[in-house]
Design an enzyme around this catalytic site. Structure first.
Site, PDB file in Angstrom:
ATOM      1  N   CYS A 118       1.007  -1.311  -0.149  1.00  0.00           N
ATOM      2  CA  CYS A 118      -0.072  -0.020   0.012  1.00  0.00           C
ATOM      3  C   CYS A 118       0.911   1.072   0.144  1.00  0.00           C
ATOM      4  O   CYS A 118       1.645   1.354   1.054  1.00  0.00           O
ATOM      5  CB  CYS A 118      -0.855   0.109   1.055  1.00  0.00           C
ATOM      6  N   CYS A 121      -0.542   4.064   2.675  1.00  0.00           N
ATOM      7  CA  CYS A 121      -0.189   3.664   4.032  1.00  0.00           C
ATOM      8  C   CYS A 121      -0.140   2.388   4.334  1.00  0.00           C
ATOM      9  O   CYS A 121       0.990   1.851   4.216  1.00  0.00           O
ATOM     10  CB  CYS A 121      -1.802   4.511   4.639  1.00  0.00           C
ATOM     11  N   SER A 122      -1.149   1.662   4.828  1.00  0.00           N
ATOM     12  CA  SER A 122      -0.979   0.147   5.037  1.00  0.00           C
ATOM     13  C   SER A 122      -2.139  -0.608   4.714  1.00  0.00           C
ATOM     14  O   SER A 122      -2.660  -1.511   5.571  1.00  0.00           O
ATOM     15  CB  SER A 122      -0.845   0.314   6.570  1.00  0.00           C
ATOM     16  N   CYS A 123      -3.105  -0.413   3.794  1.00  0.00           N
ATOM     17  CA  CYS A 123      -4.345  -1.038   3.502  1.00  0.00           C
ATOM     18  C   CYS A 123      -3.745  -2.693   3.333  1.00  0.00           C
ATOM     19  O   CYS A 123      -2.823  -2.949   2.526  1.00  0.00           O
ATOM     20  CB  CYS A 123      -4.876  -0.421   2.023  1.00  0.00           C
TER      21      CYS A 123
HETATM   22 FE    FE Z   1      -3.512   2.239   2.831  1.00  0.00          FE
END
Ligand code: FE
Length: 214
Positions: A118, A121-123
């Site tokens: 991602c 961010c951190s999906c």
């Molecule tokens: Fe994300």
């Protein structure tokens, strides 16, 4: 089956866990503790609700679900087709749900190796994989996975043949990608449970492959 070790050292590299990112993490911890205290104090949340959520994230969600899905896809061609065509529907049939956004499954083949990041961010597909490891959230991984995926894979111990295409998928709030790794040879006789035990988290992010059983 291996469980989540939220630690870049598990693959023998420390540069995703620089002193700067450790400092950042501890300041996040301090801020989240202050936020939790304020929300509880003002009656917005209860500590029981927070504990219940942490329990879901740590126990109900996790890579054991992802591994079960991979093992079933390896064993049941019809399920695999449904999983690739409409992952959310196939996962609901297995009783796995509750993710925000859609899950899309990308299959590793002899021609293509898939890897997920991602960049924003951190999906991440929480129900299937649990919480993302620290390195997945790190700027170094998020940028380098796109710029030099083969180099990043090499650092994870994954050497991709030059003839094999590397496809990098950028997860977002709308679509969370999940890698269906290749079934290793020598597993033809194995049950779904035995297969699931071979599948670790990184192989479902694409930063690992499932090794043939010893
Ligand atoms: Fe994300």
């Amino acid at each position: 089956m291996s469980h989540d070790h939220d630690d870049a050292s598990e693959h023998g590299h420390s540069h995703y866990d620089s002193p700067a990112s450790r400092r950042a993490r501890s300041s996040f911890e301090v801020r989240s503790m202050a936020l939790e205290a304020a929300l509880v104090e003002n009656g917005v949340l209860t500590t029981d609700a927070i504990d219940a959520f942490v329990d879901i994230m740590e126990h109900r969600f996790g890579p054991h679900h992802g591994a079960r899905v991979v093992a079933k896809a390896w064993s049941d061609p019809e399920f695999k087709q449904r999983l690739l065509a409409d992952a959310n529907a196939a996962l609901t049939d297995l009783g796995i749900g509750g993710t925000e956004g859609n899950v899309r499954v990308v299959e590793n083949t002899d021609d293509t190796h898939n890897m997920v990041v991602c960049t924003l961010c951190s999906c991440y597909p929480w129900p299937l994989l649990g919480l993302p490891p620290t390195w997945y959230k790190d700027y170094a991984y998020r940028s380098r996975a796109v710029l030099e995926p083969r180099g990043v894979l090499k650092e994870f111990g994954v050497e991709i043949d030059p003839d094999v295409r590397v496809a990098v998928w950028d997860s977002s709030a709308e679509v969370r990608y999940f890698v269906l790794p290749q079934r290793p040879s020598g597993t033809e006789h194995m049950s779904e449970d035995e297969l699931a035990a071979l599948v670790d988290r990184n192989s479902m992010i694409g930063t690992g492959v499932v090794p043939a059983p010893a």
